[in-house]
Design an enzyme around this catalytic site. Structure first.
Site, PDB file in Angstrom:
ATOM      1  N   PHE A  57      31.661  19.269  64.968  1.00  0.00           N
ATOM      2  CA  PHE A  57      30.417  20.014  64.765  1.00  0.00           C
ATOM      3  C   PHE A  57      29.634  19.550  63.534  1.00  0.00           C
ATOM      4  O   PHE A  57      28.555  20.069  63.261  1.00  0.00           O
ATOM      5  CB  PHE A  57      30.692  21.530  64.666  1.00  0.00           C
ATOM      6  CG  PHE A  57      31.710  21.905  63.620  1.00  0.00           C
ATOM      7  CD1 PHE A  57      31.340  22.059  62.290  1.00  0.00           C
ATOM      8  CD2 PHE A  57      33.032  22.102  63.973  1.00  0.00           C
ATOM      9  CE1 PHE A  57      32.272  22.408  61.314  1.00  0.00           C
ATOM     10  CE2 PHE A  57      33.984  22.449  63.015  1.00  0.00           C
ATOM     11  CZ  PHE A  57      33.597  22.607  61.675  1.00  0.00           C
ATOM     12  N   HIS A 115      24.311  29.471  51.257  1.00  0.00           N
ATOM     13  CA  HIS A 115      25.568  28.873  50.806  1.00  0.00           C
ATOM     14  C   HIS A 115      25.786  29.362  49.383  1.00  0.00           C
ATOM     15  O   HIS A 115      24.842  29.466  48.606  1.00  0.00           O
ATOM     16  CB  HIS A 115      25.484  27.344  50.801  1.00  0.00           C
ATOM     17  CG  HIS A 115      26.559  26.716  49.958  1.00  0.00           C
ATOM     18  ND1 HIS A 115      27.837  26.509  50.422  1.00  0.00           N
ATOM     19  CD2 HIS A 115      26.553  26.303  48.660  1.00  0.00           C
ATOM     20  CE1 HIS A 115      28.563  25.976  49.455  1.00  0.00           C
ATOM     21  NE2 HIS A 115      27.809  25.839  48.372  1.00  0.00           N
TER      22      HIS A 115
END
Length: 132
Positions: A57, A115
C-alpha cells in the site's frame, strides 16, 4: 519545553481545516514555532515512511500525500509528544476517542487528517527532516 512535529494531511487541507487544527493546538497551550505549507517529494516521503516502503500500500500513501500540499508544523509545550498524540487520537478514526482530531475529522486509516510524531527521538528526526 519539548518539541514535536505535526503534518496536516491533504484530506484536512482539502476540507479547509488548517486554521481550525492549528487553533485547536493553540487553545491547548501549544506554541507553534515553525510552520510551512509544502509539497512532499518522493525522497521526503521515502525517508518519512521508510518503515512502510516495502508494503503493497506504500504507493497509495505516496499518491495521497502528494495529492495536495500539506502543512508541517513544529509545536512546543511541556510533554509535547505525548500530549499531541493524545489529542490526535489513534490512527483509525473509527477507534479514536471522542473529541480527538481523528475522531472528529478523520474518515479512515489513510484519511485521518494529521500525522504526529510518536516519540521524542522521532520528533527530533522529523523536525530536522522537514525544517533542516
Amino acid at each position: 519545553m519539548e518539541k514535536t512535529l505535526i503534518i496536516v494531511k491533504p484530506d484536512a487541507v482539502e476540507k479547509n481545516l488548517i486554521g481550525s487544527i492549528l487553533n485547536f493546538f493553540e487553545t491547548k497551550n501549544f506554541e507553534i514555532i515553525q510552520l510551512e505549507m509544502m509539497a512532499l517529494s518522493d525522497e521526503m516521503l521515502n525517508e518519512h515512511y521508510h518503515h512502510l516502503t516495502d508494503k503493497p500500500f506504500f504507493p497509495e500513501i505516496v499518491e495521497f500525500m502528494q495529492s495536495l500540499p500539506v502543512v508541517v508544523a513544529t509545536l512546543q509545550a511541556d510533554n509535547a509528544v505525548e500530549k499531541v498524540r493524545n489529542l490526535v487520537g489513534v490512527t483509525d478514526p473509527s477507534e479514536a476517542e471522542e473529541g480527538t482530531l481523528r475522531k472528529i475529522h478523520g474518515t479512515d486509516v489513510m484519511h485521518n487528517v494529521i500525522h504526529a510524531s510518536d516519540s521524542v527521538d522521532n520528533a527530533r528526526a522529523e523536525i530536522k527532516r522537514f525544517f533542516g
